[in-house]
Design a protein around this motif. Structure first.
Motif, PDB file in Angstrom:
ATOM      1  N   TYR A  94      11.487  73.387   8.190  1.00 13.85           N
ATOM      2  CA  TYR A  94      12.836  72.749   7.943  1.00 13.85           C
ATOM      3  C   TYR A  94      12.597  71.216   8.722  1.00 13.85           C
ATOM      4  CZ  TYR A  94      17.677  72.275   7.781  1.00 13.85           C
ATOM      5  OH  TYR A  94      18.815  71.735   7.529  1.00 13.85           O
ATOM      6  N   PRO A  95      13.365  70.386   8.083  1.00 12.75           N
ATOM      7  CA  PRO A  95      14.155  70.616   6.592  1.00 12.75           C
ATOM      8  C   PRO A  95      13.629  70.012   5.514  1.00 12.75           C
ATOM      9  CG  PRO A  95      14.547  68.261   7.961  1.00 12.75           C
ATOM     10  CD  PRO A  95      13.546  69.312   8.872  1.00 12.75           C
ATOM     11  N   LYS A  96      12.227  69.261   5.761  1.00  8.59           N
ATOM     12  CA  LYS A  96      11.522  68.772   4.376  1.00  8.59           C
ATOM     13  C   LYS A  96      10.711  69.706   3.671  1.00  8.59           C
ATOM     14  CE  LYS A  96      11.587  63.864   5.809  1.00  8.59           C
ATOM     15  NZ  LYS A  96      12.042  64.073   7.313  1.00  8.59           N
ATOM     16  N   GLY A  97      10.172  70.880   4.432  1.00  5.77           N
ATOM     17  CA  GLY A  97       9.265  72.025   3.839  1.00  5.77           C
ATOM     18  C   GLY A  97       8.039  70.984   3.578  1.00  5.77           C
ATOM     19  N   GLY A  98       7.645  70.871   2.327  1.00  2.00           N
ATOM     20  CA  GLY A  98       6.189  70.311   1.997  1.00  2.00           C
ATOM     21  C   GLY A  98       5.031  71.046   2.435  1.00  2.00           C
ATOM     22  N   GLY A  99       5.255  72.220   2.709  1.00  6.34           N
ATOM     23  CA  GLY A  99       3.787  73.409   2.962  1.00  6.34           C
ATOM     24  C   GLY A  99       3.422  73.606   1.621  1.00  6.34           C
ATOM     25  N   ILE A 100       2.252  74.115   1.767  1.00  2.00           N
ATOM     26  CA  ILE A 100       1.379  74.429   0.531  1.00  2.00           C
ATOM     27  C   ILE A 100       0.654  75.720   0.849  1.00  2.00           C
ATOM     28  CG2 ILE A 100      -0.311  74.058  -1.137  1.00  2.00           C
ATOM     29  CD1 ILE A 100      -0.028  70.942  -0.513  1.00  2.00           C
ATOM     30  N   VAL A 101       0.810  76.832   0.031  1.00  4.93           N
ATOM     31  CA  VAL A 101       0.079  78.008  -0.038  1.00  4.93           C
ATOM     32  C   VAL A 101      -0.699  78.407  -1.395  1.00  4.93           C
ATOM     33  CG1 VAL A 101       1.241  78.832   1.974  1.00  4.93           C
ATOM     34  CG2 VAL A 101       1.719  79.549  -0.807  1.00  4.93           C
ATOM     35  N   ARG A 102      -1.768  78.702  -1.259  1.00  3.24           N
ATOM     36  CA  ARG A 102      -2.510  79.272  -2.794  1.00  3.24           C
ATOM     37  C   ARG A 102      -2.872  80.743  -2.511  1.00  3.24           C
ATOM     38  NH1 ARG A 102      -6.196  74.029  -2.357  1.00  3.24           N
ATOM     39  NH2 ARG A 102      -4.563  72.392  -3.146  1.00  3.24           N
ATOM     40  N   ALA A 103      -2.373  81.392  -3.490  1.00  3.21           N
ATOM     41  CA  ALA A 103      -2.454  82.961  -3.512  1.00  3.21           C
ATOM     42  C   ALA A 103      -3.486  83.291  -4.685  1.00  3.21           C
ATOM     43  CB  ALA A 103      -1.276  83.497  -3.762  1.00  3.21           C
ATOM     44  N   GLY A 136       3.500  93.996  12.628  1.00  2.00           N
ATOM     45  CA  GLY A 136       3.720  92.717  13.054  1.00  2.00           C
ATOM     46  C   GLY A 136       5.109  92.304  13.440  1.00  2.00           C
ATOM     47  N   ALA A 137       5.094  91.384  14.266  1.00  2.00           N
ATOM     48  CA  ALA A 137       6.348  90.841  14.646  1.00  2.00           C
ATOM     49  C   ALA A 137       6.152  89.363  14.965  1.00  2.00           C
ATOM     50  CB  ALA A 137       6.791  91.401  15.970  1.00  2.00           C
ATOM     51  N   ASP A 138       7.282  88.629  14.892  1.00  2.00           N
ATOM     52  CA  ASP A 138       6.998  87.130  14.837  1.00  2.00           C
ATOM     53  C   ASP A 138       8.638  86.444  15.538  1.00  2.00           C
ATOM     54  OD1 ASP A 138       8.523  85.442  12.362  1.00  2.00           O
ATOM     55  OD2 ASP A 138       8.032  87.694  11.980  1.00  2.00           O
ATOM     56  N   CYS A 139       8.380  85.189  15.857  1.00  2.00           N
ATOM     57  CA  CYS A 139       9.405  84.484  16.343  1.00  2.00           C
ATOM     58  C   CYS A 139       9.305  83.017  16.315  1.00  2.00           C
ATOM     59  CB  CYS A 139       9.844  84.705  17.738  1.00  2.00           C
ATOM     60  SG  CYS A 139      11.261  83.880  18.312  1.00  2.00           S
ATOM     61  N   LEU A 140      10.207  82.323  15.341  1.00  2.00           N
ATOM     62  CA  LEU A 140      10.027  80.966  15.133  1.00  2.00           C
ATOM     63  C   LEU A 140      10.644  80.076  16.153  1.00  2.00           C
ATOM     64  CD1 LEU A 140       9.143  79.247  12.730  1.00  2.00           C
ATOM     65  CD2 LEU A 140      11.483  78.882  12.134  1.00  2.00           C
ATOM     66  N   GLY A 141      10.025  78.959  16.551  1.00  2.00           N
ATOM     67  CA  GLY A 141      10.722  77.981  17.594  1.00  2.00           C
ATOM     68  C   GLY A 141      11.852  77.352  17.160  1.00  2.00           C
ATOM     69  N   GLU A 142      12.620  77.203  17.879  1.00  8.14           N
ATOM     70  CA  GLU A 142      14.108  76.119  17.613  1.00  8.14           C
ATOM     71  C   GLU A 142      14.290  75.214  18.600  1.00  8.14           C
ATOM     72  OE1 GLU A 142      17.517  78.909  16.791  1.00  8.14           O
ATOM     73  OE2 GLU A 142      16.455  80.722  17.129  1.00  8.14           O
ATOM     74  N   LEU A 143      14.737  74.252  18.276  1.00  6.15           N
ATOM     75  CA  LEU A 143      15.380  73.131  18.872  1.00  6.15           C
ATOM     76  C   LEU A 143      16.011  73.724  20.490  1.00  6.15           C
ATOM     77  CD1 LEU A 143      14.762  70.121  19.464  1.00  6.15           C
ATOM     78  CD2 LEU A 143      16.933  69.816  18.281  1.00  6.15           C
ATOM     79  N   ALA A 158       9.803  77.617  25.178  1.00  2.75           N
ATOM     80  CA  ALA A 158       8.468  78.364  24.279  1.00  2.75           C
ATOM     81  C   ALA A 158       8.227  79.746  24.886  1.00  2.75           C
ATOM     82  CB  ALA A 158       7.158  77.493  24.569  1.00  2.75           C
ATOM     83  N   GLU A 159       8.452  79.890  26.163  1.00  3.71           N
ATOM     84  CA  GLU A 159       8.111  81.125  26.715  1.00  3.71           C
ATOM     85  C   GLU A 159       9.176  82.294  26.183  1.00  3.71           C
ATOM     86  OE1 GLU A 159       7.147  78.383  29.856  1.00  3.71           O
ATOM     87  OE2 GLU A 159       8.933  78.657  28.410  1.00  3.71           O
ATOM     88  N   LYS A 160      10.415  81.666  25.821  1.00  3.24           N
ATOM     89  CA  LYS A 160      11.547  82.815  25.235  1.00  3.24           C
ATOM     90  C   LYS A 160      11.103  83.103  23.919  1.00  3.24           C
ATOM     91  CE  LYS A 160      16.294  83.576  24.306  1.00  3.24           C
ATOM     92  NZ  LYS A 160      17.815  83.222  24.316  1.00  3.24           N
ATOM     93  N   VAL A 161      10.329  82.029  22.960  1.00  3.33           N
ATOM     94  CA  VAL A 161       9.807  82.183  21.744  1.00  3.33           C
ATOM     95  C   VAL A 161       8.688  83.656  21.633  1.00  3.33           C
ATOM     96  CG1 VAL A 161       8.830  81.266  19.917  1.00  3.33           C
ATOM     97  CG2 VAL A 161      10.417  80.125  20.908  1.00  3.33           C
ATOM     98  N   GLY A 162       7.611  83.239  22.771  1.00  6.74           N
ATOM     99  CA  GLY A 162       6.913  84.108  22.913  1.00  6.74           C
ATOM    100  C   GLY A 162       7.337  85.538  23.240  1.00  6.74           C
ATOM    101  N   LEU A 163       8.395  85.825  24.223  1.00  6.85           N
ATOM    102  CA  LEU A 163       8.656  86.755  24.869  1.00  6.85           C
ATOM    103  C   LEU A 163       9.554  87.754  23.451  1.00  6.85           C
ATOM    104  CD1 LEU A 163       9.027  88.626  27.261  1.00  6.85           C
ATOM    105  CD2 LEU A 163      11.117  87.343  27.837  1.00  6.85           C
ATOM    106  N   GLU A 164      10.275  86.806  22.762  1.00 14.59           N
ATOM    107  CA  GLU A 164      11.021  87.699  21.808  1.00 14.59           C
ATOM    108  C   GLU A 164      10.011  88.302  20.705  1.00 14.59           C
ATOM    109  OE1 GLU A 164      13.792  85.178  19.619  1.00 14.59           O
ATOM    110  OE2 GLU A 164      14.878  84.718  21.587  1.00 14.59           O
TER     111      GLU A 164
END
Length: 359
Positions: free
Chosen positions: A159-168, A258-265, A269-275
């Motif tokens: 976010y916000p522009k995106g622009g990512g590319i995946v191929r399946a 699986g489990a994940d967490c996305l970083g936020e402004l 970083a420690e909290k992202v990993g811990l979550e």
């Protein structure tokens, strides 16, 4: 054929109703109307990622569509015949590519030939599975049901522009096998990836350190935690800065949680990993065989499979109950849910045994 009418405000009342009902309309050939689209979201109505998801399924079945515009609260979907081949879709925003992939993958399973698809948008988003989850949990689980699919990350998109590319690459199957995911799982190892783009390298390093400290204290010593630190000169680097982490527990029976967490402004970083680590640990402690994200994604698959499927999940979510309701209404699949919302639950489904008429 009589039109199916689905109330988009029922239960969870979000975009999942659209993705699931559109895919099932495509698979059954039944015309579909969804009204009260995303009634429980703010703002309600269609967003670009939902429009792209519907268009992607429509492209696979040459469907006629109505109401595909941002903000629309009613859509119609009239499918024809499923086809294979190569397709390309651009969300045009940072909308989730993985949610688009979720919609078209079940339809691809019943195509006459392999489906190749490129999707542009957000690869790592809030409120959607990250692309690594699809690679390391979702598709490996479906392989146990006889479906062979894979996805490659070409470029990250945040976010916000995106622009990512995946191929399946998605291979058709004659019929889907049922799965049984109950019992006490034994964890062999935990793999993880802390990723960042256009940010200082210490950020993913700090995520990994917090995960290691937490999991080792909990008794998990077989850890393989990787770091991906991308800067603008790297072709895989996103347009916008972003970061996050995914953790995957590999179980003795070949399945994964699986489990994940996305970083936020502003979030350390420690909290992202811990979550992420706390979420994974919570599910492993409950001896779940299916994480609560996979639970709602599996519902459409076990509905289509031949025979009885059963799985135990760490937390019954409204997303899962909503997917069950849509599959019951459109397919007539039979479900038994043992457990309460927000608590561990066992889900059993007698699938309809849909066969691929082209194979």
């Amino acid at each position: 054929m009589e039109e199916i009418s689905i109330d988009g405000s029922m239960l969870e009342g979000g975009g999942q109703i659209l993705r699931t009902s559109t895919a099932l309309s495509a698979l059954t050939g039944k015309p579909l109307k969804v009204f009260n689209v995303r009634a429980k979201r703010s703002p309600p109505g269609l967003r670009m990622q939902h429009i792209t998801a519907i268009r992607s399924v429509a492209a696979l079945v040459d469907a006629e569509t109505e109401g595909l515009k941002v903000g629309s609260k009613e859509i119609k979907f009239i499918p024809r015949t499923i086809k294979g081949g190569s397709f390309s879709f651009d969300i045009g925003t940072a909308g989730s590519v993985t949610l688009v992939l979720q919609a078209l993958t079940p339809v691809s399973a019943y195509a006459p030939k392999k489906v190749f698809v490129e999707i542009k948008g957000g690869t790592n988003n809030q409120w959607a599975p990250p692309i690594e989850y699809m690679q390391h949990v979702f598709f490996p689980t479906l392989k146990h049901m006889g479906f062979d699919g894979s996805v490659s990350l070409i470029r990250r998109g945040f976010y916000p522009k995106g622009g990512g590319i995946v191929r399946a690459s998605l291979n058709p199957v004659k019929i889907l096998n049922p799965i049984n995911l109950t019992g006490k799982p034994k964890v062999l190892r935990i793999w993880g990836l802390a990723y960042s783009c256009r940010l200082p390298s210490h950020i993913p390093q700090r995520m990994v350190k917090s995960v290691e400290e937490f999991l080792r204290k909990k008794g998990f010593t077989e850890l393989n935690l990787e770091i991906e630190d991308l800067q603008p000169q790297h072709g895989k680097c996103s347009i916008d800065p972003g970061c996050g982490i995914i953790l995957v527990a590999e179980l003795e029976n070949g399945f994964r949680i699986g489990a994940d967490c996305l970083g936020e402004l502003g979030k350390p970083a420690e909290k992202v990993g811990l979550e992420a680590a706390s979420s994974l640990y919570e599910q492993l402690v409950r001896e779940a065989m299916v994480d609560f994200h996979l639970a709602d994604q599996l519902i459409i698959w076990i509905s289509l499979a031949e025979g009885v499927s059963t799985f135990y999940t760490a937390k019954l979510t409204l997303h899962t109950l909503t997917s069950i309701e849509v599959c019951k209404q459109i397919l007539g699949a039979k479900f038994k849910v043992e457990g309460e919302l927000g608590k561990p639950a066992t889900i059993t489904c007698e699938g309809i045994g849909l066969k691929n008429k082209f194979l």
